[in-house]
Every structure is written in C-alpha cells, then in structure tokens.
Motif scaffolding. Structure first.
Motif, PDB file in Angstrom:
ATOM      1  N   ASP A 108      35.114  36.104  43.098  1.00  0.00           N
ATOM      2  CA  ASP A 108      35.270  37.336  43.869  1.00  0.00           C
ATOM      3  C   ASP A 108      36.643  37.502  44.503  1.00  0.00           C
ATOM      4  O   ASP A 108      36.916  38.536  45.121  1.00  0.00           O
ATOM      5  N   VAL A 164      40.255  38.557  45.051  1.00  0.00           N
ATOM      6  CA  VAL A 164      40.968  39.700  44.459  1.00  0.00           C
ATOM      7  C   VAL A 164      42.441  39.334  44.270  1.00  0.00           C
ATOM      8  O   VAL A 164      43.140  38.986  45.214  1.00  0.00           O
ATOM      9  N   GLY A 196      44.739  43.224  42.684  1.00  0.00           N
ATOM     10  CA  GLY A 196      43.806  44.348  42.712  1.00  0.00           C
ATOM     11  C   GLY A 196      42.556  44.213  41.850  1.00  0.00           C
ATOM     12  O   GLY A 196      41.828  45.186  41.649  1.00  0.00           O
ATOM     13  N   LYS A 197      42.312  43.000  41.334  1.00  0.00           N
ATOM     14  CA  LYS A 197      41.166  42.832  40.431  1.00  0.00           C
ATOM     15  C   LYS A 197      40.474  41.508  40.748  1.00  0.00           C
ATOM     16  O   LYS A 197      41.148  40.529  41.073  1.00  0.00           O
ATOM     17  N   ARG A 198      39.159  41.472  40.637  1.00  0.00           N
ATOM     18  CA  ARG A 198      38.430  40.221  40.879  1.00  0.00           C
ATOM     19  C   ARG A 198      38.844  39.171  39.849  1.00  0.00           C
ATOM     20  O   ARG A 198      39.066  39.497  38.672  1.00  0.00           O
ATOM     21  N   ASP A 206      36.977  39.132  36.698  1.00  0.00           N
ATOM     22  CA  ASP A 206      37.307  40.230  35.778  1.00  0.00           C
ATOM     23  C   ASP A 206      38.665  40.034  35.107  1.00  0.00           C
ATOM     24  O   ASP A 206      38.925  40.591  34.045  1.00  0.00           O
ATOM     25  N   HIS A 207      39.518  39.249  35.747  1.00  0.00           N
ATOM     26  CA  HIS A 207      40.780  38.876  35.102  1.00  0.00           C
ATOM     27  C   HIS A 207      40.519  37.904  33.953  1.00  0.00           C
ATOM     28  O   HIS A 207      40.993  38.084  32.844  1.00  0.00           O
TER      29      HIS A 207
END
Ligand code: XLS
Ligand code: NI
Ligand code: NI
Length: 432
Positions: free
Chosen positions: A29, A31, A34-36, A39-40
């Motif tokens: 979680d 960041v 700008g991205k978790r 998700d990267h």
C-alpha cells in the motif's frame, strides 16, 4: 484446503520482522510516484517452477516429493489448491501458467484439451474467491518429444497444426481466466545444426504463425497483450527470438510491431550477452516493452539457472528503465524463478518469493527516488543539449552535403567533453 503450507500465516509488511516469512520492504500500500507499490510491481508466481518442477537436474532425479505429483486430474486439482494457498500467503496479485503445468497430458489431443478445460474451470472458480488474477498464460511447446524439432518452425507440417491447436486452446484458457497477456516463448523455435535446417523457411513459418495468433486474438476479442519472450539459446542451440533487437526486426518484417510486445527475462538478457537494463531500455525505446520475467542466472556457470533475484543494485537498474518507460500497463513482474533442488521445505518456497519481492521493492523504491530527484535525467538531457539548436535539428532534415558544409562554413572544431561516468555512478550509488 491442503495441509502443505499448514502453519504459515499470510505474510505481513513489518520492517522490524525477525523472520524472513514477512516483508521488510514490500508494503503493497505504500505510495511511490503516485501509485501503490503493488500496482507498480504487479508480482506474479510462475506455476511451473513452484508447483510443477520436481527438482531434477541433468545428473539427478526429483528431489521434491510434492503430494500433488502424479498424472491424474485429482492431483492437478490438489496442485491448484496448493497454488492458491501460496498466492494467498504471499498476497501476490497475479500468477502465470503453461497448459502442461496445470493439466495432465492426455492420450490424445482432445483428451489434453478436455483436461485443460476442466482444470481451467476449477482455477476460474478459485479465482472468484481469491484476489489473485492471471498475468499471462502460455503454451508449453517445448517439453514433449513431438516438439523436439520445433513447433511452428517444425519441418513436419503436422507439428505446425499441433502447435496451432495447442496455442488456440491456451489462448482460449487465458481469455476465459481474464488474463492480461498471452506469452509465446520459442524454446524449440531454433535449430541444433544448420546442416539440416532451412533458416528462411523456418523463419517464414514462425512469422506466419505469429500473424495467425494475432488474428485469433482479435477474433475471440481477447483484449490482453501478445508478448514474445526473447532468449538466445537453451534448449535450442540457436533460437530465432534471440534478443530484443532480433525480435524487433522479426516483428517489423511480419508487420506485427504494433500488435506484439516483449516479455523480457533477466537471465535471458544475460545469456544474450546484454544487461537486463539494456534489453528493457531498448524495448522501451522501440515501443515494444511489455512485461518482465524476474530471476537471475549463475554468473559463474553461465547457465540459465532461474534463481530468485538477490541483488538490489542490479534490479534497481532494471526498475529504473521500467519506470522511465512509464511503468507496466498489462505487464508485471513474473518470478520465473525456482528453488535450488536442496530447498525442500514449503517454507523455502514462501521465503524465496518473500525475499525476492523485498529485493524488487527496494530496487523499485531506489529507482523511483532517483527518477524523482531528476539529477540523472538532467545530466542526460544536458549531454544532448547541443541538439536543441535550430542548426543541429536542421541537419537531420537536410542531406549529407548540407551537414558537411557546416564544418567549413561555421569553422566547427568539436570540443570533447567528459562523459562523467564515475560522477553518475556516484550519483546512482547515493540512491541504492
Ligand atoms: C524459459 C522461459 C519460460 C517462459 C515461458 O527459459 O523463461 O519459462 O517464461 O514459457
Ligand atoms: Ni527462462
Ligand atoms: Ni521466462
């Protein structure tokens, strides 16, 4: 429920953890840019190495005696149960598979296909209750003896048909499971000796096959990305999908450079005599970067040993290129990595992935910090700043004589400037 991973709790992010069955750096979680982080990185587990490979090597038989080893559908389901238990323990968002990893081979093609459909339904039901999705599916067109002289590039057209049937079934399965990509790795698409090989014919067959794959993708409405995975050799002595540059030329030749992207593997880059970051940067510059297979070779033996990554500075170079390319879209970080054959315990399997996820997380965070800092990109831009002048740009528009004329007309006397490599290495090392 199997009891294979009994007693191993889902891994948590805990920077102070006293155990390696936890993440010290991978906080899904967190960041970053700008991205978790989840998700990267988009981590995936490879079904083949973790659940299908029995620990054999050229000198010895199986060392892993997994309860699901065997040829029946019941074993295939038990294997899927264990796989999803591991996905849950690791909290990985994705997995990847070949047909041969998940289903027993049938006596006929039709039986193999039915086995695949049955297990895919089973996996699909499990996915409804799990958070793990499919990063990519692929066909194993290299293990069975029918493929020993190639799949699409085989001298026997019946094998081409068999490869087509196999890939079609695997694309259907990938589509059914909502896969984000479909991978083709041509392990036997190459040759052992030129003495019996018609290179031009085999290359043309490979090109036509890939066009048919792309057509089929559109026909069934599969929205994922078709990915080619380059590798220079092993098992074939010389493979046609040698490296990024070779595959790009191949795609251009068959008009597929807008349709197909690449799945780039760390160990394959090294086998091709490149660095991982070179292959990633080149693919990105050509607009064909797709996904990565994460692992490491044994640099001493030179083999494609598919070990888990353990080198943060090396991986940071790779993730720097991934981030610079804008990060993954449909791609991700697939651990195409296996345990050493003495690592027998279920805990080894979990710890191997946990450690590798931490290595990747540290690497990505370092790369992101350097990218955010901007000093490296400023230095790079500064090195090419001369090209921003109108006279320099006009040269690329004009002809050779016009460029040549500048030398005497403007009295040009180029002044060499430092490439500042060590300074940039020092900068790099402040971040990793
Ligand atoms: C083998 C390849 C293979 C592909 C999928 O070296 O890496 O595992 O990733 O077929
Ligand atoms: Ni590989
Ligand atoms: Ni791979």
């Amino acid at each position: 429920m199997t009891d294979f991973f009994a007693g191993i709790a889902p891994l948590r992010y805990d920077p102070e953890a006293e155990t390696d069955l936890a993440f010290r750096h991978y906080d899904p979680d967190a960041v970053i840019l700008g991205k978790r982080l989840e998700d990267h990185l988009r981590f995936a587990v490879a079904w083949w190495h973790s659940f299908a490979w029995p620990g054999t090597d050229p000198f010895g038989g199986p060392t892993f005696l997994r309860p699901w080893f065997g040829e029946g559908m019941a074993q295939a389901k038990l294997k899927a149960d264990a796989a999803f238990e591991m996905f849950a323990i690791l909290g990985v968002p994705f997995f990847c598979f070949h047909d041969a990893d998940v289903r027993p081979e049938g006596a006929t093609f039709a039986e193999s296909r039915r086995n695949l459909e049955e297990i895919v339904d089973y996996i699909g039901e499990k996915m409804e209750r799990a958070r793990t999705r499919l990063l990519w599916g692929t066909a194993n067109l290299f293990s069975h003896r029918r493929f020993m002289a190639g799949a699409a590039t085989n001298p026997d057209p019946d094998v081409y048909a068999y490869a087509a049937a196999t890939v079609k079934a695997c694309m259907d399965a990938t589509h059914r499971l909502g896969g984000e990509n479909y991978v083709l790795w041509g392990g036997r698409e190459g040759y052992e000796t030129l003495l019996n090989t018609d290179l031009a014919r085999e290359r043309a067959q490979a090109g036509r096959f890939l066009q048919q794959v792309v057509d089929y993708k559109h026909r069934i409405g599969f929205k994922g990305t078709i990915l080619i995975e380059p590798k220079p050799q092993e098992p074939s002595k010389h493979q046609y999908d040698y490296d990024v540059a070779t595959v790009y030329g191949f795609l251009k030749d068959f008009g597929l450079e807008k349709e197909v992207k690449l799945n780039i593997e760390q160990g394959h880059a090294i086998l091709a005599g490149h660095s991982f970051e070179h292959e990633l940067a080149l693919a990105a510059s050509l607009g064909i970067f797709g996904s990565i297979d994460m692992n490491r070779n044994d640099y001493q033996s030179g083999w494609d040993t598919d070990q888990f990554p353990d080198n943060v500075p090396e991986m940071a170079r790779a993730y720097y290129e991934v981030l610079k390319a804008g990060g993954f879209t449909t791609g991700g970080t697939n651990f195409d990595a296996k345990l050493r054959r003495q690592s027998l315990d279920p805990e080894d399997l979990i710890a191997a992935h946990a450690g590798a996820m931490d290595v990747c997380a540290r690497a990505l965070k370092a790369a992101a910090a350097l990218l955010e800092d901007g000093a490296l990109e400023r230095a790079r831009a500064e090195r090419y700043a001369g090209w921003d002048t109108p006279a320099a740009r006009a040269m690329l528009e004009g002809d050779l004589a016009a460029a040549a004329a500048r030398v005497e007309a403007e009295g040009l006397e180029p002044q060499p400037r430092s490439g500042r490599q060590e300074r940039l290495e020092n900068l790099w090392n402040r971040f990793v």
